[in-house]
Design an enzyme around this catalytic site. Sequence first.
Site, mmCIF file in Angstrom:
data_model
loop_
_atom_site.group_PDB
_atom_site.id
_atom_site.type_symbol
_atom_site.label_atom_id
_atom_site.label_comp_id
_atom_site.label_asym_id
_atom_site.label_seq_id
_atom_site.Cartn_x
_atom_site.Cartn_y
_atom_site.Cartn_z
ATOM 1 N N ASN A 10 -5.114 -19.636 -13.347
ATOM 2 C CA ASN A 10 -3.929 -18.622 -12.452
ATOM 3 C C ASN A 10 -3.600 -19.359 -11.892
ATOM 4 O O ASN A 10 -3.573 -19.577 -10.287
ATOM 5 C CB ASN A 10 -5.310 -17.633 -11.560
ATOM 6 N N ARG A 89 -3.689 -15.896 -16.255
ATOM 7 C CA ARG A 89 -2.641 -14.424 -15.684
ATOM 8 C C ARG A 89 -1.168 -14.893 -15.619
ATOM 9 O O ARG A 89 -0.515 -16.452 -15.165
ATOM 10 C CB ARG A 89 -3.191 -14.508 -14.405
ATOM 11 N N HIS A 178 -0.402 -5.796 -10.348
ATOM 12 C CA HIS A 178 -1.938 -5.625 -10.735
ATOM 13 C C HIS A 178 -2.688 -4.512 -11.979
ATOM 14 O O HIS A 178 -3.932 -4.330 -11.854
ATOM 15 C CB HIS A 178 -2.751 -4.802 -9.398
ATOM 16 N N ARG A 239 2.732 -6.650 3.916
ATOM 17 C CA ARG A 239 4.234 -6.667 2.883
ATOM 18 C C ARG A 239 4.574 -5.026 3.783
ATOM 19 O O ARG A 239 3.706 -4.036 3.908
ATOM 20 C CB ARG A 239 4.123 -6.694 1.435
ATOM 21 N N GLU A 384 -11.136 -8.726 -12.019
ATOM 22 C CA GLU A 384 -9.614 -9.726 -13.127
ATOM 23 C C GLU A 384 -9.948 -10.638 -14.218
ATOM 24 O O GLU A 384 -9.774 -10.138 -15.293
ATOM 25 C CB GLU A 384 -8.244 -10.295 -12.373
#
Length: 398
Positions: A10, A89, A178, A239, A384
């Site tokens: 990743n 990823r 996601h 965020r 994941e």
Amino acid sequence: MTQKLILVLNCGSSSLKGAVLDNDTGEVLLSCLAEKLNLPDAYITFKVNGEKHKVDLSDKPDHTGAVEALMEELKAHGLDSRIGAIGHRVVSGGELYSESILVDDEVIAGIEKCIPLAPLHNPAHLLGLRAAQSIFKGLPNVVVFDTAFHQTMPEHAYTYAIPHELYEKYGLRRYGAHGTSYRYVSDETARFLGKNKKDLRMVIAHLGNGASITAVANGESRDTSMGLTPLEGLVMGTRSGDIDPAVFSFLAENANMTIAQITDMLNKKSGLLGISGLSNDCRTIEEEAANGHAGAKLALEIFIYRLAKYIGSMAVAAGGLDALVFTGGIGENSDIIRERVLGYLGFLGLKADHEANLKARFGNAGVITTADSAAVAVVIPTNEELMIAHDTARLSGL
Ligand code: ADP
């Protein structure tokens, strides 16, 4: 099933996360994190058998240097020859990819084409991909897209109410994120509940530092809270989530801020951090809220309220609600947030089971509603890396 191991990578613009997994058992044999890439003090940290050690990358402080160091580490543990394939990823596959795919030149061109949709991430993924191709010669590489699972969203869910030509010209629409987590968690939820995923209308909340929520019906994503970028939707660690887009002109006129400054503020200085003025870390917010800190209390309440509102709207998107699923660092561990969210959902017939909710922590799956609840709420840990490993093994024919 395979005896070969899968390397999962990743890559970010200044980091590289890696894990070597046994695809059959899910066991992680080695993991690593390279940081400060492209800076003179770049380094990589390896974790093997519970022990950590750091290797300096200053001689070659880029993604290639990090993958070379990873290869050396694998050799030192006799793992290099056991790697059968590499899974990557990738943040955005735009509308080009609705599933994972074996890498060839055309796929590399496709990831390049999606750069405008993930300008920080996709170029970094390509660096990692090229480094893996040159250092792990001859091994198959597979890419797994964060956006792929959401390609089943209907047009009315992904289209913004702005001039349609902006979608046609620039691909300006909602893509979500996601997706790999949602795919894994929706399968696991069905398995855990002993049901066929096609018979479940699920709302899944992936609550980590980045947070989103998805409606899943018939095993497919029907809507999700993140949009063109991960900024849309829930309140997150740093965020803002949903906000009136007029804040751009308001702050430009009143605070003399530039587009770049406002974008930075909404992505990096807002959310739990911005409201509390303390931290983006949910544990700290919960602790300080319990100590009576006004900003932390407000941050927590807004996070919970906005999440509960979104669960209602995602139940509409799923056509009803059979299972509400919590996952991600916060979803898997915060009994406080889960119970308070369920408190808002009593009108939908959801009833929290206080004791069961307290027990569902530290990687434990569990039902957290009472037997007479109108729908089940459940905690399902995400994984994941394992999902990427499964796709990689399958597409590489291992
Ligand atoms: P990322 O998006 O970086 O993958 P994670 O899924 O690891 O994030 O989640 C990180 C978040 O989970 C942090 O806000 C952290 O405070 C929160 N978290 C972890 N453990 C707990 C806990 N016991 N209670 C509340 N929040 C927790």
